[in-house]
Design a protein around this motif. Structure first.
Motif, PDB file in Angstrom:
ATOM      1  N   LYS A 107      34.501  44.634  43.874  1.00  9.37           N
ATOM      2  CA  LYS A 107      34.796  43.523  44.777  1.00  9.37           C
ATOM      3  C   LYS A 107      35.891  42.639  44.187  1.00  9.37           C
ATOM      4  N   ALA A 108      35.783  42.382  42.880  1.00  9.10           N
ATOM      5  CA  ALA A 108      36.816  41.594  42.215  1.00  9.10           C
ATOM      6  C   ALA A 108      38.165  42.306  42.265  1.00  9.10           C
ATOM      7  N   ALA A 109      38.149  43.634  42.048  1.00 11.21           N
ATOM      8  CA  ALA A 109      39.392  44.406  42.070  1.00 11.21           C
ATOM      9  C   ALA A 109      40.063  44.338  43.433  1.00 11.21           C
ATOM     10  N   LEU A 110      39.271  44.423  44.510  1.00 18.57           N
ATOM     11  CA  LEU A 110      39.833  44.306  45.850  1.00 18.57           C
ATOM     12  C   LEU A 110      40.402  42.908  46.083  1.00 18.57           C
ATOM     13  N   GLY A 111      39.707  41.897  45.545  1.00 23.35           N
ATOM     14  CA  GLY A 111      40.213  40.533  45.665  1.00 23.35           C
ATOM     15  C   GLY A 111      41.526  40.347  44.932  1.00 23.35           C
ATOM     16  N   PHE A 112      41.598  40.904  43.705  1.00 22.41           N
ATOM     17  CA  PHE A 112      42.853  40.815  42.942  1.00 22.41           C
ATOM     18  C   PHE A 112      43.996  41.505  43.686  1.00 22.41           C
ATOM     19  N   ALA A 113      43.696  42.680  44.273  1.00 20.41           N
ATOM     20  CA  ALA A 113      44.731  43.415  45.012  1.00 20.41           C
ATOM     21  C   ALA A 113      45.215  42.607  46.209  1.00 20.41           C
ATOM     22  N   ASP A 114      44.299  41.912  46.865  1.00 16.71           N
ATOM     23  CA  ASP A 114      44.673  41.086  48.012  1.00 16.71           C
ATOM     24  C   ASP A 114      45.557  39.915  47.581  1.00 16.71           C
ATOM     25  N   ILE A 115      45.210  39.285  46.463  1.00 18.61           N
ATOM     26  CA  ILE A 115      46.031  38.190  45.933  1.00 18.61           C
ATOM     27  C   ILE A 115      47.416  38.708  45.562  1.00 18.61           C
ATOM     28  N   MET A 116      47.469  39.870  44.919  1.00 16.16           N
ATOM     29  CA  MET A 116      48.746  40.457  44.536  1.00 16.16           C
ATOM     30  C   MET A 116      49.653  40.651  45.743  1.00 16.16           C
ATOM     31  N   ALA A 117      49.069  41.203  46.807  1.00 14.82           N
ATOM     32  CA  ALA A 117      49.860  41.485  48.005  1.00 14.82           C
ATOM     33  C   ALA A 117      50.345  40.197  48.670  1.00 14.82           C
ATOM     34  N   LYS A 118      49.459  39.218  48.780  1.00 16.79           N
ATOM     35  CA  LYS A 118      49.810  37.987  49.482  1.00 16.79           C
ATOM     36  C   LYS A 118      50.749  37.098  48.671  1.00 16.79           C
ATOM     37  N   LEU A 137      47.889  45.978  33.793  1.00 14.89           N
ATOM     38  CA  LEU A 137      48.997  45.029  33.900  1.00 14.89           C
ATOM     39  C   LEU A 137      48.927  44.228  35.198  1.00 14.89           C
ATOM     40  N   GLU A 138      48.504  44.877  36.273  1.00 14.70           N
ATOM     41  CA  GLU A 138      48.374  44.158  37.548  1.00 14.70           C
ATOM     42  C   GLU A 138      47.285  43.095  37.456  1.00 14.70           C
ATOM     43  N   THR A 139      46.164  43.471  36.826  1.00 13.81           N
ATOM     44  CA  THR A 139      45.072  42.501  36.658  1.00 13.81           C
ATOM     45  C   THR A 139      45.526  41.318  35.811  1.00 13.81           C
ATOM     46  N   GLN A 140      46.266  41.606  34.720  1.00 16.96           N
ATOM     47  CA  GLN A 140      46.764  40.534  33.862  1.00 16.96           C
ATOM     48  C   GLN A 140      47.733  39.635  34.607  1.00 16.96           C
ATOM     49  N   ALA A 141      48.566  40.230  35.455  1.00  9.69           N
ATOM     50  CA  ALA A 141      49.521  39.432  36.237  1.00  9.69           C
ATOM     51  C   ALA A 141      48.791  38.492  37.195  1.00  9.69           C
ATOM     52  N   VAL A 142      47.720  38.987  37.817  1.00 12.68           N
ATOM     53  CA  VAL A 142      46.931  38.147  38.719  1.00 12.68           C
ATOM     54  C   VAL A 142      46.234  37.039  37.930  1.00 12.68           C
ATOM     55  N   MET A 143      45.698  37.384  36.743  1.00 13.05           N
ATOM     56  CA  MET A 143      45.041  36.387  35.902  1.00 13.05           C
ATOM     57  C   MET A 143      46.018  35.270  35.523  1.00 13.05           C
ATOM     58  N   ASP A 144      47.239  35.657  35.170  1.00 18.12           N
ATOM     59  CA  ASP A 144      48.251  34.650  34.828  1.00 18.12           C
ATOM     60  C   ASP A 144      48.517  33.738  36.016  1.00 18.12           C
ATOM     61  N   TRP A 145      48.588  34.333  37.210  1.00 18.24           N
ATOM     62  CA  TRP A 145      48.817  33.530  38.422  1.00 18.24           C
ATOM     63  C   TRP A 145      47.653  32.572  38.668  1.00 18.24           C
ATOM     64  N   MET A 146      46.421  33.058  38.486  1.00 14.98           N
ATOM     65  CA  MET A 146      45.247  32.235  38.751  1.00 14.98           C
ATOM     66  C   MET A 146      45.146  31.088  37.748  1.00 14.98           C
ATOM     67  N   ARG A 147      45.531  31.331  36.509  1.00 14.39           N
ATOM     68  CA  ARG A 147      45.488  30.270  35.506  1.00 14.39           C
ATOM     69  C   ARG A 147      46.463  29.144  35.859  1.00 14.39           C
ATOM     70  N   LYS A 148      47.543  29.503  36.520  1.00 14.56           N
ATOM     71  CA  LYS A 148      48.548  28.509  36.889  1.00 14.56           C
ATOM     72  C   LYS A 148      48.218  27.807  38.214  1.00 14.56           C
ATOM     73  N   ASN A 149      47.524  28.507  39.116  1.00 14.61           N
ATOM     74  CA  ASN A 149      47.378  28.001  40.479  1.00 14.61           C
ATOM     75  C   ASN A 149      45.952  27.639  40.882  1.00 14.61           C
ATOM     76  N   CYS A 150      44.952  28.056  40.117  1.00 16.32           N
ATOM     77  CA  CYS A 150      43.567  27.692  40.416  1.00 16.32           C
ATOM     78  C   CYS A 150      43.104  26.622  39.424  1.00 16.32           C
ATOM     79  N   THR A 151      41.955  26.050  39.699  1.00 16.64           N
ATOM     80  CA  THR A 151      41.432  24.964  38.864  1.00 16.64           C
ATOM     81  C   THR A 151      40.621  25.527  37.704  1.00 16.64           C
ATOM     82  N   MET A 152      40.947  25.072  36.494  1.00 19.45           N
ATOM     83  CA  MET A 152      40.210  25.525  35.315  1.00 19.45           C
ATOM     84  C   MET A 152      39.889  24.307  34.440  1.00 19.45           C
ATOM     85  N   GLU A 153      38.613  23.986  34.343  1.00 20.55           N
ATOM     86  CA  GLU A 153      38.159  22.877  33.497  1.00 20.55           C
ATOM     87  C   GLU A 153      37.724  23.431  32.153  1.00 20.55           C
ATOM     88  N   ARG A 154      38.240  22.844  31.083  1.00 18.09           N
ATOM     89  CA  ARG A 154      37.890  23.304  29.737  1.00 18.09           C
ATOM     90  C   ARG A 154      37.083  22.214  29.040  1.00 18.09           C
TER      91      ARG A 154
END
Length: 398
Positions: A322-333, A376-393
């Motif tokens: 399910k996560a992989a399909l979500g990542f693929a959708d984010i990549m495409a959009k 590499l695609e998963t890492q690219a999506v992770m990099d995008w999410m770190r920049k564009n989603c909310t992450m509280e540390r």
């Protein structure tokens, strides 16, 4: 012919099916949305062979799975995660101190301990077993195992050092150990559980450690090195290790967040694909760590073992797919993709690693390239999410 007429017909039939099935599927209106390698012939091989005749037409039905439509239960740009820091400056300094001590043990002499109990820093030889809620932990039993009490909690079992300290040679002891609840502790099923452990102490040794001088440093790092240089190198390595550890936790958190926000009905073929990829990854990891040989991995890679693995891990595999399909959708959009150069460079590194491990047999280059691209695609999506989603540390807690 060897095998007779029936064997020849079976071979001809197999070749015919292989040659016509691909073109036939391409003409199907929904083939563009078909899941690769999900095709299944409706009849069994024996039924087809019974109907086959070179002088008559043969019609057979083929089914295939379609890529499912997914729905986001919340916008992916609004996803948020909370991550606890895995270290701080004081903790890093303590880690480096421990690494300096471990480095000083290399080549140092050991002597048998008599007249006292186990102290932190001793090396012990023990028999060990552990159970949770009355059930033995698979793979926990050890006999004649050597442990360095300086690193036993990290290398073997958190809390085991406390149980060992004070024990005398020949003593047997039962104790309780509570597994950590932290997200980096594995296996996840044991997090927070209380284990009943049994320990029998056979032998105790202590190190005769050298003085940490620049002469010692030269032996470790080379001409001109000082103790300060050794420590600096260890500090740099420790920072890199802790950053990698945090990155892994962040990736797991985003994976969980994406999977939890996806509404989709997964066909069995996608679950099987996830299982095959995950099983292959785990076997390769065991090979690289030296836990198993390439030949042993080949034996474990049987269809029966894979089927059992998928059955046991189905819930986890559904989550990952399910996560992989979500990542693929984010990549495409979001038009995210690794460059061709990145793919080639990582593919060459991966191939070099495989060549070092796999000295014989044919290397599945297509499979390795596919895994590299996915990584590499998963890492690219992770990099995008770190920049564009909310992450509280949140701050580190020792």
């Amino acid at each position: 012919h060897i095998g007779g007429k029936k064997r020849v017909y079976a071979t001809v039939l197999a070749n015919l099916i292989e040659s016509v099935m691909g073109p036939a599927l391409e003409k199907s209106p929904s083939s563009a949305n078909a899941i690769a390698d999900s095709e299944k012939i409706f009849e069994s091989g024996q039924e087809l062979e019974d109907r086959f005749s070179p002088s008559e037409d043969l019609t057979f039905a083929v089914t295939y799975d379609l890529m499912p439509e997914l729905k986001w239960t919340k916008p992916y740009k609004s996803l948020s995660i909370t991550v606890q820091e895995v270290t701080d400056a004081a903790n890093n300094a303590a880690i480096v101190d421990q690494k300096m001590r471990q480095l000083s043990k290399e080549g140092a002499q050991m002597r048998v301990v008599t007249g006292r109990g186990v102290e932190k820093g001793d090396v012990v030889v023990i028999d060990f077993d552990a159970a949770v809620e009355g059930e033995q932990i698979p793979g926990a039993m050890r006999q004649g195992m050597q442990l360095d009490t300086d690193t036993a909690d990290e290398d073997f079992l958190p809390g085991v050092c406390e149980a060992l300290v004070g024990m005398a040679t020949g003593e047997e002891k039962e104790s309780k150990v509570t597994f950590p609840t932290s997200e980096d502790f594995s296996p996840a099923a044991l997090r927070g559980k209380v284990a009943d452990i049994k320990v029998k102490l056979s032998e105790v040794f202590e190190y005769d450690l050298p003085e940490l001088t620049d002469e010692w440093a030269v032996a470790k790092l080379g001409p001109g090195s000082t103790v300060a240089d050794v420590r600096k190198r260890l500090e740099e390595n420790t920072v890199a290790e802790q950053e990698e550890k945090l990155d892994s936790i962040i990736a797991d958190k985003f994976t969980d967040a994406v999977a939890a926000s996806i509404d989709v009905e997964l066909p069995l073929s996608l679950i099987q694909e996830a299982g095959q990829n995950q099983y292959s990854t785990e076997l390769n990891s065991l090979i690289s760590k030296g836990t198993i040989s390439y030949e042993q991995a080949q034996q474990l890679a049987s269809p029966q073992m894979l089927e059992q693995y998928i059955k046991n891990k189905k819930d986890e595999l559904v989550h990952l797919q399910k996560a992989a399909l979500g990542f693929a959708d984010i990549m495409a959009k979001e038009n995210i993709s690794p460059s061709a150069q990145e793919i080639e460079e990582e593919f060459e590194r991966a191939m070099e690693g495989v060549r070092q491990i796999q000295r014989q047999g044919e290397i599945n280059e297509d499979g390795i390239r596919e895994q590299v691209v996915q990584s590499l695609e998963t890492q690219a999506v992770m990099d995008w999410m770190r920049k564009n989603c909310t992450m509280e540390r949140t701050p580190f807690r020792a």
